[in-house]
Design a protein around this motif. Sequence first.
Motif, PDB file in Angstrom:
ATOM      1  N   ALA A 106      -6.506   6.066  10.410  1.00  0.00           N
ATOM      2  CA  ALA A 106      -7.236   6.082   9.137  1.00  0.00           C
ATOM      3  C   ALA A 106      -6.953   4.822   8.329  1.00  0.00           C
ATOM      4  O   ALA A 106      -7.867   4.212   7.751  1.00  0.00           O
ATOM      5  CB  ALA A 106      -6.857   7.321   8.335  1.00  0.00           C
ATOM      6  N   HIS A 107      -5.690   4.406   8.289  1.00  0.00           N
ATOM      7  CA  HIS A 107      -5.365   3.187   7.540  1.00  0.00           C
ATOM      8  C   HIS A 107      -5.996   1.959   8.177  1.00  0.00           C
ATOM      9  O   HIS A 107      -6.533   1.089   7.483  1.00  0.00           O
ATOM     10  CB  HIS A 107      -3.848   3.005   7.452  1.00  0.00           C
ATOM     11  N   GLY A 108      -5.975   1.877   9.516  1.00  0.00           N
ATOM     12  CA  GLY A 108      -6.620   0.752  10.189  1.00  0.00           C
ATOM     13  C   GLY A 108      -8.106   0.704   9.907  1.00  0.00           C
ATOM     14  O   GLY A 108      -8.680  -0.376   9.700  1.00  0.00           O
TER      15      GLY A 108
ATOM     16  N   GLY B  12       0.777  -1.225   0.000  1.00  0.00           N
ATOM     17  CA  GLY B  12       0.000   0.000   0.000  1.00  0.00           C
ATOM     18  C   GLY B  12       0.808   1.273   0.000  1.00  0.00           C
ATOM     19  O   GLY B  12       0.357   2.306  -0.495  1.00  0.00           O
ATOM     20  N   PHE B  13       2.034   1.205   0.578  1.00  0.00           N
ATOM     21  CA  PHE B  13       2.835   2.415   0.736  1.00  0.00           C
ATOM     22  C   PHE B  13       4.123   2.403  -0.078  1.00  0.00           C
ATOM     23  O   PHE B  13       4.906   3.355  -0.011  1.00  0.00           O
ATOM     24  CB  PHE B  13       3.160   2.635   2.215  1.00  0.00           C
ATOM     25  N   GLY B  14       4.367   1.313  -0.813  1.00  0.00           N
ATOM     26  CA  GLY B  14       5.514   1.277  -1.717  1.00  0.00           C
ATOM     27  C   GLY B  14       6.863   1.187  -1.045  1.00  0.00           C
ATOM     28  O   GLY B  14       7.876   1.617  -1.605  1.00  0.00           O
ATOM     29  N   MET B  15       6.915   0.597   0.151  1.00  0.00           N
ATOM     30  CA  MET B  15       8.180   0.493   0.855  1.00  0.00           C
ATOM     31  C   MET B  15       8.835  -0.859   0.603  1.00  0.00           C
ATOM     32  O   MET B  15       8.182  -1.820   0.175  1.00  0.00           O
ATOM     33  CB  MET B  15       7.978   0.725   2.353  1.00  0.00           C
TER      34      MET B  15
ATOM     35  N   THR C  82     -12.296  -2.604   6.033  1.00  0.00           N
ATOM     36  CA  THR C  82     -13.400  -2.616   5.062  1.00  0.00           C
ATOM     37  C   THR C  82     -13.196  -3.669   3.980  1.00  0.00           C
ATOM     38  O   THR C  82     -14.052  -3.815   3.099  1.00  0.00           O
ATOM     39  CB  THR C  82     -13.555  -1.239   4.390  1.00  0.00           C
ATOM     40  N   THR C  83     -12.076  -4.403   4.030  1.00  0.00           N
ATOM     41  CA  THR C  83     -11.791  -5.437   3.041  1.00  0.00           C
ATOM     42  C   THR C  83     -11.552  -6.764   3.743  1.00  0.00           C
ATOM     43  O   THR C  83     -11.191  -6.794   4.923  1.00  0.00           O
ATOM     44  CB  THR C  83     -10.558  -5.070   2.206  1.00  0.00           C
ATOM     45  N   PRO C  84     -11.731  -7.896   3.048  1.00  0.00           N
ATOM     46  CA  PRO C  84     -11.541  -9.198   3.697  1.00  0.00           C
ATOM     47  C   PRO C  84     -10.073  -9.560   3.837  1.00  0.00           C
ATOM     48  O   PRO C  84      -9.203  -9.007   3.156  1.00  0.00           O
ATOM     49  CB  PRO C  84     -12.259 -10.158   2.739  1.00  0.00           C
ATOM     50  N   GLY C  85      -9.800 -10.517   4.715  1.00  0.00           N
ATOM     51  CA  GLY C  85      -8.434 -10.993   4.903  1.00  0.00           C
ATOM     52  C   GLY C  85      -7.686 -10.191   5.942  1.00  0.00           C
ATOM     53  O   GLY C  85      -8.083  -9.087   6.328  1.00  0.00           O
ATOM     54  N   ASP C  86      -6.565 -10.773   6.412  1.00  0.00           N
ATOM     55  CA  ASP C  86      -5.741 -10.108   7.420  1.00  0.00           C
ATOM     56  C   ASP C  86      -5.011  -8.900   6.857  1.00  0.00           C
ATOM     57  O   ASP C  86      -4.810  -7.899   7.540  1.00  0.00           O
ATOM     58  CB  ASP C  86      -4.696 -11.080   7.969  1.00  0.00           C
ATOM     59  N   GLY C  87      -4.549  -9.008   5.614  1.00  0.00           N
ATOM     60  CA  GLY C  87      -3.710  -7.973   5.031  1.00  0.00           C
ATOM     61  C   GLY C  87      -4.520  -6.808   4.499  1.00  0.00           C
ATOM     62  O   GLY C  87      -5.679  -6.942   4.099  1.00  0.00           O
ATOM     63  N   SER C  88      -3.883  -5.640   4.492  1.00  0.00           N
ATOM     64  CA  SER C  88      -4.533  -4.443   3.968  1.00  0.00           C
ATOM     65  C   SER C  88      -4.592  -4.482   2.443  1.00  0.00           C
ATOM     66  O   SER C  88      -3.641  -4.904   1.784  1.00  0.00           O
ATOM     67  CB  SER C  88      -3.760  -3.201   4.418  1.00  0.00           C
ATOM     68  N   MET C  89      -5.715  -4.033   1.894  1.00  0.00           N
ATOM     69  CA  MET C  89      -5.871  -3.854   0.452  1.00  0.00           C
ATOM     70  C   MET C  89      -6.024  -2.366   0.126  1.00  0.00           C
ATOM     71  O   MET C  89      -6.633  -1.996  -0.865  1.00  0.00           O
ATOM     72  CB  MET C  89      -7.089  -4.628  -0.052  1.00  0.00           C
ATOM     73  N   VAL C  90      -5.452  -1.529   0.967  1.00  0.00           N
ATOM     74  CA  VAL C  90      -5.652  -0.088   0.900  1.00  0.00           C
ATOM     75  C   VAL C  90      -4.404   0.585   0.347  1.00  0.00           C
ATOM     76  O   VAL C  90      -3.282   0.159   0.629  1.00  0.00           O
ATOM     77  CB  VAL C  90      -5.963   0.463   2.311  1.00  0.00           C
TER      78      VAL C  90
ATOM     79  N   GLY D   3      -7.025  -4.910  11.751  1.00  0.00           N
ATOM     80  CA  GLY D   3      -7.193  -3.479  11.950  1.00  0.00           C
ATOM     81  C   GLY D   3      -6.061  -2.878  12.759  1.00  0.00           C
ATOM     82  O   GLY D   3      -5.540  -1.800  12.441  1.00  0.00           O
ATOM     83  N   GLY D   4      -5.670  -3.570  13.833  1.00  0.00           N
ATOM     84  CA  GLY D   4      -4.560  -3.091  14.645  1.00  0.00           C
ATOM     85  C   GLY D   4      -3.250  -3.075  13.884  1.00  0.00           C
ATOM     86  O   GLY D   4      -2.441  -2.149  14.031  1.00  0.00           O
ATOM     87  N   ASP D   5      -3.020  -4.091  13.048  1.00  0.00           N
ATOM     88  CA  ASP D   5      -1.814  -4.124  12.224  1.00  0.00           C
ATOM     89  C   ASP D   5      -1.842  -2.983  11.198  1.00  0.00           C
ATOM     90  O   ASP D   5      -0.798  -2.408  10.875  1.00  0.00           O
ATOM     91  CB  ASP D   5      -1.691  -5.466  11.507  1.00  0.00           C
ATOM     92  N   GLY D   6      -3.042  -2.668  10.708  1.00  0.00           N
ATOM     93  CA  GLY D   6      -3.177  -1.530   9.807  1.00  0.00           C
ATOM     94  C   GLY D   6      -2.795  -0.229  10.491  1.00  0.00           C
ATOM     95  O   GLY D   6      -2.167   0.654   9.891  1.00  0.00           O
ATOM     96  N   PHE D   7      -3.177  -0.090  11.751  1.00  0.00           N
ATOM     97  CA  PHE D   7      -2.781   1.085  12.517  1.00  0.00           C
ATOM     98  C   PHE D   7      -1.261   1.176  12.627  1.00  0.00           C
ATOM     99  O   PHE D   7      -0.661   2.233  12.391  1.00  0.00           O
ATOM    100  CB  PHE D   7      -3.403   1.050  13.916  1.00  0.00           C
ATOM    101  N   VAL D   8      -0.611   0.060  12.967  1.00  0.00           N
ATOM    102  CA  VAL D   8       0.840   0.067  13.155  1.00  0.00           C
ATOM    103  C   VAL D   8       1.549   0.434  11.855  1.00  0.00           C
ATOM    104  O   VAL D   8       2.498   1.232  11.848  1.00  0.00           O
ATOM    105  CB  VAL D   8       1.337  -1.288  13.678  1.00  0.00           C
ATOM    106  N   SER D   9       1.099  -0.128  10.732  1.00  0.00           N
ATOM    107  CA  SER D   9       1.769   0.159   9.463  1.00  0.00           C
ATOM    108  C   SER D   9       1.592   1.616   9.052  1.00  0.00           C
ATOM    109  O   SER D   9       2.537   2.250   8.566  1.00  0.00           O
ATOM    110  CB  SER D   9       1.285  -0.789   8.363  1.00  0.00           C
TER     111      SER D   9
END
Length: 366
Positions: free
Chosen positions: A333-335, A58-61, A340-348, A306-312
């Motif tokens: 905001a990222h969390g 999502g962030f290109g790192m 809003t998407t399925p699965g553990d990983g972010s699709m944002v 969601g919590g992992d999304g917050f950390v990232s």
Amino acid sequence: MTRPLTIPSAEGRRWDIVALGEVMLRFDPGERRVRNARSFDVWEGGGEYNVARALAKGFGMRAAAATALPKNDLGLLCDDLIAQGGVSREHVIWRDYDGIGRNTRLGLNFTERGFGLRPALGVSDRANSAASQMRPGEIDWDRLFGQEGVRWLHTGGIFAALSTSTAETAIEAVQAARRHGVIVSYDLNYRASLWNAHPDPDAARRVNRTIAESVDVMIGDEHGFQTCLGLDLDVGSRTSGLDAGPFRAAAPAFAKAFPNVRIIAATLREPTTAGRNDWGAAAWADGQVVQAEVRRDLEILDRVGGGDGFVSGLAWALMDGRDLQSAVDWGAAHGALAMTTPGDGSMVSKTEVEALLAGAGARTVR
């Protein structure tokens, strides 16, 4: 607010983030229940890995996973999913497989999303997994941190709780990262089911306290500080999951016990149903607490991750040179979007987070 961390430059370093932890296969029955399902969607996921995946995809790192997989088709499937997530597998340890999983295997996680009054449910099948067998010395941390170069290491209490040897591996990794000036983040992520099965009844506090001595960014709330670290806190009672008062009271006591920790952060969540939560986040640094906007009655498709999304989101903003208030805003905001998407990983994407922070609503994007 000033920037509480001095983060290594990307120049001359190969990796922005390395995640140390178990990567499992998640079997998702969708709208069905695990006990009645006839088909599953399959994702890869893990509390530590999810952070690296979001930063890569999502962030290109530049992200890498430090984990272990079995040499069988499930391991190859997980490896392929990690590759699709944009995370390097150069530091994956491959273990020989005896044909039936007696010596090693891949951890599996069957997860229902929940609906209405029925909460989300996780059914783990992970004992004796390849990652739980990781031990000190298997990864050359001095080479990884010193020669290849890493800006940020993320690991957590789930990995540390898997076995005595993973606890020792986590300690070895964070201490090596500190020697090389790598930023270390650690998510306490207390799981009673893991620590209760540990042969040492005092392991959770002993291990987490040792790790905390080498951490720069600690993710956890007052409950985790008491349970995992044994801090005696007088923080009163929490009236709701969105009440940052206990966190505000606990953070200074934590900082006094572990003066090397520069940032303490936590998500704030109050579920009304499985699909609707109030959601926010807070962080402490330099004696100050900042809080993200609270999103009331947030609609959620899948709360896992969601919590992992917050950390990232938090880590990306800090590595981008932003102050703590901005970092907490990006993380929250990222969390919120990740759920809003399925699965553990972010699709944002970073663009979507930026748009949400700028006030964009749910209008169709054409």
